[in-house]
Design an enzyme around this catalytic site. Structure first.
Site, PDB file in Angstrom:
ATOM      1  N   ASP A 176      -9.188  -5.553   2.489  1.00  0.00           N
ATOM      2  CA  ASP A 176      -8.401  -6.640   1.917  1.00  0.00           C
ATOM      3  C   ASP A 176      -9.109  -7.934   2.303  1.00  0.00           C
ATOM      4  OD1 ASP A 176      -6.589  -8.697   1.388  1.00  0.00           O
ATOM      5  OD2 ASP A 176      -4.852  -7.393   1.643  1.00  0.00           O
ATOM      6  N   LYS A 201      -3.617 -16.080  -3.880  1.00  0.00           N
ATOM      7  CA  LYS A 201      -3.907 -16.991  -2.769  1.00  0.00           C
ATOM      8  C   LYS A 201      -5.108 -17.894  -3.091  1.00  0.00           C
ATOM      9  CE  LYS A 201      -0.810 -14.466  -0.593  1.00  0.00           C
ATOM     10  NZ  LYS A 201       0.467 -14.335  -1.221  1.00  0.00           N
TER      11      LYS A 201
END
Ligand code: PLP
Length: 364
Positions: A176, A201
Site C-alpha cells: 500500500d 489521498k
C-alpha cells in the site's frame, strides 16, 4: 557518447506526472484526455461496455502506471482495490499484514476471517525478522501485505528484504503506497508484485474524489485483477477519474511543498511541552503527534484549531487533523492521544500559529 541510435533518456518523474497518458498531439486534438461520459460503445470495438473500459480511465492508468513502473487499473475507492486483491487469495489462504495497516484493511482481513475465507497474522511491519518468522510459520501463507509508512503509526518496512524473503517462500507481496506516493517510493522496482493506492489521498489531492488504483508488473496478475474488477463492478466514474488525473499532474509540486511544511512542523512540534512524541519518517507529509495529555488533550486540540480542519482522510492541499482513536476500528496499540496531521500546502507559519495557539491552551 551519444549518437543517432542511442535510446532517449527516460523522462524524470515530474515530467512523467505532467505528460503521461496524454493523447497524440495531432491538430485539433485536446491537449489532455476529456471526460468520456458513456455507459456503452458502438459494438465490435475493444471496449463494448462502460464497466469494461473507458478512455478517461486509460489516461489515468497510463499516467499512474508510468510513475509506478507497471500497468495500472483504476478502482472506485482504495477499499475496492484492497478487497479485489484479497479476493485473489484462495479459500483458506493466509495473509501476513501490519497490525497498524489502515484500519479499513485490518477490518477487511477480519471480515474475511469471520467468514472462514482466509486467516490473517498481524505483525510489526518494521520488525523484518518477526515478519519473516510469521510467513514461515504459516504454510498456507499466500500474501504478504505491506503498508509503508503505516497509517497512522508511520512505521517503515524494509521492502526489498521482506520481498526477497516472501518470494523465497512462494508468497506474493502487496504494498500500500498511499502515504509515500510513487514519487517517494516505487515498490515494484524493489521487488513487490502489486502496488495499491487510495487515490483519494495524494494522487487526486484536493479532498474531492474517492478513488483507488492497483499497479502490477505481471500480465497474468493484471488480467486476474481486471477480471475481478469487471465482475465486481468496482469501477470509478469517468468524472472522478478525470479529477484524479488532473490532480496527479501536480503531485510533485504539491508534495514538495507539503513535505517541506511537514518537516518544519515536526521540528517545531518536538519542542512543544504539550507533545510527548512526534512521529515523522523524514519524508512525505503526514506527521503524528502523541499528546502528553492523552485523549482529552487530543480532543481539545482538534476543536481548538481553525485553519486546520478537523476531518478524517489525508493527502489534500488543505491541512487536516484528527485523533485517530476516536474511531472504534483503530488499533488499540495506537496511543489514545495520537493526533494525525495531514500537512497541506498553506503557509507553514500560519499552520504553526494555529496549531501552537491550540497546544498552548491544552490543560490551561
Ligand atoms: N490505504 C490507506 C493507507 C488509507 O489511508 C486509506 C484510507 O484512508 C485506504 C487505503 C482506503 O482508501 P479509500 O478511503 O479510498 O477507500
Amino acid at each position: 557518447m551519444t549518437g543517432p541510435e542511442s535510446a532517449p533518456r527516460p523522462l524524470r518523474p515530474a515530467t512523467v506526472a505532467v505528460t503521461a497518458g496524454r493523447p497524440a498531439h495531432e491538430p485539433d486534438e485536446p491537449l489532455n484526455v476529456p471526460v468520456t461520459l458513456t455507459s456503452t460503445y458502438v459494438a465490435t470495438g475493444e471496449l463494448e461496455y462502460g464497466r469494461y473500459g473507458n478512455p478517461t480511465w486509460t489516461a489515468f492508468e497510463d499516467a499512474l502506471g508510468a510513475l509506478e513502473g507497471g500497468r495500472a487499473l483504476a478502482f472506485a475507492s482504495g477499499m475496492a482495490a484492497i478487497t479485489t486483491i484479497l479476493d485473489l487469495v484462495g479459500n483458506g489462504g493466509g495473509i501476513v499484514a501490519p497490525r497498524h495497516s489502515y484500519s479499513g484493511t485490518v477490518a477487511a482481513l477480519a471480515d474475511g476471517e469471520s467468514r472462514g475465507r482466509l486467516h490473517a497474522t498481524l505483525v510489526d511491519i518494521a520488525d523484518s525478522a518477526a515478519v519473516i518468522a510469521a510467513m514461515e510459520a504459516d504454510e498456507d501463507c499466500a500474501l504478504l501485505w505491506i503498508e509503508s509508512p503505516t497509517n497512522p503509526a508511520l512505521e517503515i518496512a524494509d521492502i526489498p528484504t521482506l520481498t526477497a524473503a516472501a518470494h523465497g517462500l512462494g508468497i506474493r507481496v502487496v504494498v500500500d503506497n498511499t502515504f509515500a506516493t510513487p514519487l517517494l517510493q516505487q515498490p515494484l522496482a524493489q521487488g513487490a508484485d502489486i502496488v495499491i493506492h487510495s487515490a483519494t489521498k495524494y494522487i487526486a489531492g484536493h479532498s474531492d474524489v474517492l478513488m483507488g488504483a492497483i499497479v502490477v508488473g505481471d500480465d497474468e496478475v493484471y488480467d486476474a485483477l481486471k477480471g475481478r474488477r469487471d465482475l465486481a463492478g468496482a469501477v470509478p466514474g469517468p468524472f472522478e477519474t478525470w479529477l484524479a488525473l488532473r490532480g496527479l499532474r501536480t503531485l510533485h509540486v504539491r508534495l514538495e511543498r507539503a513535505a517541506a511544511n511537514a518537516t518544519e512542523l515536526a521540528r517545531r512540534l518536538a519542542d512543544h511541552p504539550a507533545v510527548e512524541e512526534v512521529r515523522y519518517p523524514g519524508f512525505g507529509a503526514i506527521v503524528s503527534a502523541v499528546l502528553a495529555g492523552g485523549a482529552d488533550a487530543g480532543d481539545f486540540v482538534v476543536r481548538a484549531t481553525s485553519l486546520w480542519v478537523h476531518a478524517t482522510s489525508l493527502g489534500g492541499v488543505e491541512s487536516t487533523l484528527e485523533r485517530r482513536r476516536r474511531w472504534k476500528l483503530e488499533a488499540a496499540t495506537i496511543p489514545d492521544g495520537l493526533v494525525r496531521l495531514s500537512v497541506g500546502i498553506e503557509d507553514v507559519d500560519d499552520l504553526w500559529d494555529d496549531l501552537a495557539q491550540a497546544l498552548d491552551r491544552v490543560n490551561a
